[in-house]
Motif scaffolding. Structure first.
Motif, PDB file in Angstrom:
ATOM      1  N   ARG A 426      -9.814  32.505 -46.201  1.00  0.00           N
ATOM      2  CA  ARG A 426     -10.428  33.720 -45.663  1.00  0.00           C
ATOM      3  C   ARG A 426     -10.898  33.520 -44.225  1.00  0.00           C
ATOM      4  O   ARG A 426     -10.780  34.436 -43.392  1.00  0.00           O
ATOM      5  N   ARG A 427     -11.428  32.344 -43.920  1.00  0.00           N
ATOM      6  CA  ARG A 427     -11.887  32.103 -42.549  1.00  0.00           C
ATOM      7  C   ARG A 427     -10.712  32.075 -41.578  1.00  0.00           C
ATOM      8  O   ARG A 427     -10.826  32.564 -40.442  1.00  0.00           O
ATOM      9  N   GLU A 430      -9.814  35.722 -41.017  1.00  0.00           N
ATOM     10  CA  GLU A 430     -10.845  36.409 -40.240  1.00  0.00           C
ATOM     11  C   GLU A 430     -10.808  36.013 -38.766  1.00  0.00           C
ATOM     12  O   GLU A 430     -11.099  36.832 -37.886  1.00  0.00           O
ATOM     13  N   ILE A 465      -6.768  37.453 -50.832  1.00  0.00           N
ATOM     14  CA  ILE A 465      -6.592  37.956 -49.468  1.00  0.00           C
ATOM     15  C   ILE A 465      -5.688  39.179 -49.543  1.00  0.00           C
ATOM     16  O   ILE A 465      -4.498  39.122 -49.184  1.00  0.00           O
TER      17      ILE A 465
END
Length: 617
Positions: A426-427, A430, A465
């Motif tokens: 996820r990072r 993002e 995701i």
């Protein structure tokens, strides 16, 4: 001009004041406190004009006991007067190559030399002598981890960087602390074997010792090890942490005399932490590197020109990220086809993030092997805590993030991804990075479990995701070398999508087709998109200019994002769509509102998914 030449000139009754006025003496300066000269200690030792004992001698009519005994440290920025012509007693005996350079009078500009032709210098020594600190000082960045651990080894892999010492440029390698008596199967034994392999490719080595502790038995063992494994390499002894020797003349002489017993010539005293003595290192390395470059630049000039013509693409930054002991280092070695980083069954073996240059299909790729990703706790301190911070920084710098999973653990667990792996994925999205998922250790699974893992991992990635579809998943065995080519192909493909740029005319033609097939709830309230354009790549970012008061809803933005990925083959990378509202100019409107609206449009720099800005036309 060195002190040996001054001694020869003194025999001919040459006045030293004349030499000082003509700026011909580069190893000594005038001292305001005495009538004698203030000498640099490193040059005094190298020219062998300073006695090692307490014998009173006379040099050029001056008593050596009256010479000022403290270091004369001057910064490299103010050493532009330093002669690039080395003295005959400061360099090796072969000075024939320098005669040609002396006739031209032009020094070698290392900054213009191709990085592949630069000489390589290896930093070597026992543990905790300051090799990583000197590495950071030379490359002018804090890349290597530095932590005071006398009973532990922080550095375990070979780090590479470009050193910038004044106008000198060379490759510098930071090695692990060497223990010559370590057993072959241990971690220290494997690091010693890796250092020996790298040492064969180097031309020079800086042998670091701790000036505060003096010469230790382990230093003598490292010296014997170097004479055995590197008989043809020029080795320079460096006394690090020498700032404590600046208080008296006797302490420096005793430490230097002790370092000379290693058998590698006169030492260079410096402090990697404070930067003292770096000018002495410059004076020693300059003639050696120039002599090496004169022999290699002409030979590799033709090859370099051909490579520069082919290398027209920007380098790709690839980071291997994952939990400890999932096979990141083994995968890196499999791609490189060499034992570049340390591997083993021990968890948490990698501490430093190792950056390696690699070429694949004519493209330069910088691969970074990071330490195992763990959640940082408040009670955790030391080198492991610094490793976690460094891994997060490398994820931010990467263009494409390769998330490595353990296939054997995936087959046993309910969920394919753990909490730490979900955080990494996820990072990466993002931050707008390309993502490639690699499932390692597939050779350990039976056919039934193999099929189960192949089916479960892509489904779960799409679940965690949902905003990014089509993330590539590669199943490999790094130990056997299976799937390494497929990994690099997916990385290159993801990077090309990440750098994709589309023309405004093509996007507007696509927009008319997409808007016609979208089912709107209320045709009367349908937003009118004036035009659609791409404002940046890496990752692809688009702006939809909407006229009227109606704006695109979140559902409309998701529809446009999905259509973009399907029609332009942009799956697997984050795509951002922003929107701006264009207000028509009404006759007789207030001029103050115009200025305010224009400032609002120019000053808005947010990179959120939905962005609304009023602009006057």
């Amino acid at each position: 001009m060195s002190l040996a030449w001054l001694h020869a000139l003194s025999c001919r009754k040459t006045r030293i004041t004349t030499l000082l006025q003509k700026n011909l003496i580069h190893h000594c300066v005038k001292s305001k406190g005495s009538t004698g000269l203030q000498f640099n200690k490193g040059s005094l030792l190298r020219s062998k004009c300073l006695p090692s004992g307490g014998i009173r001698t006379t040099l050029l009519g001056f008593d050596t006991f009256n010479i000022v005994s403290h270091f004369h440290h001057s910064t490299l920025e103010y050493r532009r007067w330093f002669s690039t012509i080395p003295a005959q007693d400061d360099v090796c005996d072969d000075a024939g190559d320098f005669d040609a350079k002396l006739e031209t009078g032009k020094p070698i500009e290392f900054s213009k030399v191709d990085t592949h032709l630069l000489p390589t210098v290896l930093l070597i020594g026992r543990p905790n002598v300051g090799k990583s600190a000197l590495f950071n000082r030379l490359i002018r960045r804090r890349e290597a981890l530095v932590y005071n651990t006398p009973n532990d080894h922080v550095t375990r892999d070979i780090r590479e960087g470009i050193a910038k010492l004044g106008d000198l440029r060379f490759k510098v390698l930071d090695s692990a602390g060497l223990e010559a008596e370590a057993s072959s199967g241990s971690v220290l034994g494997r690091t010693a074997e890796m250092t020996a392999n790298v040492l064969r490719r180097c031309k020079f080595a800086l042998f670091l010792i701790d000036a505060r502790d003096g010469l230790q038995p382990m230093d003598l063992d490292v010296g014997k090890w170097l004479r055995k494994h590197a008989p043809e390499i020029k080795i320079i002894t460096v006394m690090n942490k020498a700032e404590s020797l600046d208080d008296g003349f006797g302490s420096f002489i005793s430490a230097a005399s002790e370092a000379c017993t290693l058998g590698f010539g006169d030492p260079v005293a410096l402090s990697a932490e404070t930067g003292l003595g770096m000018n002495d290192l410059y004076e020693v390395l300059r003639p050696l590197l120039e002599q090496h470059m004169l022999q290699t630049v002409d030979e590799g000039a033709d090859e370099t020109n051909e490579e520069c013509e082919e290398e027209s693409k920007l380098p790709l930054q690839l980071a291997f990220v994952g939990r400890p002991n999932v096979g990141k280092s083994t995968l890196l070695n499999a791609i490189l086809q060499e034992e570049r980083v340390l591997v083993g069954p021990e968890a948490g073996l990698t501490r430093d993030s190792v950056r390696v240059e690699f070429k694949f299909e004519g493209r330069t790729i910088y691969m970074v092997d990071t330490a195992g990703w763990l959640q940082r706790t408040k009670s955790e301190k030391g080198a492991s805590s610094l490793s976690i911070v460094q891994s997060r920084k490398n994820l931010m710098r990467a263009h494409v993030v390769a998330l490595v999973l353990d296939g054997q653990e995936v087959s046993k667990a309910r969920k394919s991804l753990t909490h730490d792996e979900v955080v990494i994925a996820r990072r990466a999205i993002e931050e707008g990075r390309g993502l490639v998922v690699i499932v390692n250790k597939m050779d350990l699974l039976e056919q039934r479990l193999y099929d189960r893992v192949v089916k479960a991992v892509p489904q779960e990635i799409q679940t965690i995701i949902p905003q990014v579809t089509g993330i590539p998943v590669v199943f490999v065995s790094a130990l056997e070398g299976k799937g390494r080519i497929e990994v690099m192909q997916h990385v290159i493909e993801t990077y090309k999508k990440w750098c994709l740029r589309l023309s405004t005319a093509r996007l507007n033609r696509w927009l008319r087709k997409v808007m016609s097939r979208h089912s709107w709830k209320d045709l009367a309230a349908q937003p009118k998109v004036k035009y659609f354009t791409q404002v940046k790549a890496r990752p692809p970012t688009f702006v939809a200019f909407v006229s009227g008061k109606t704006r695109l809803s979140d559902t409309d933005l998701r529809f446009l994002t999905r259509s973009l990925k399907e029609d332009f083959d942009m799956g697997g990378i984050p795509v951002r769509i922003l929107q701006r509202t264009v207000v028509k100019n009404v006759p007789g409107s207030n001029k103050t509102n115009k200025k305010y609206a224009g400032k609002l449009a120019a000053g808005e720099t947010s990179d959120k998914r939905i962005l609304t800005v009023d602009t006057t036309t």
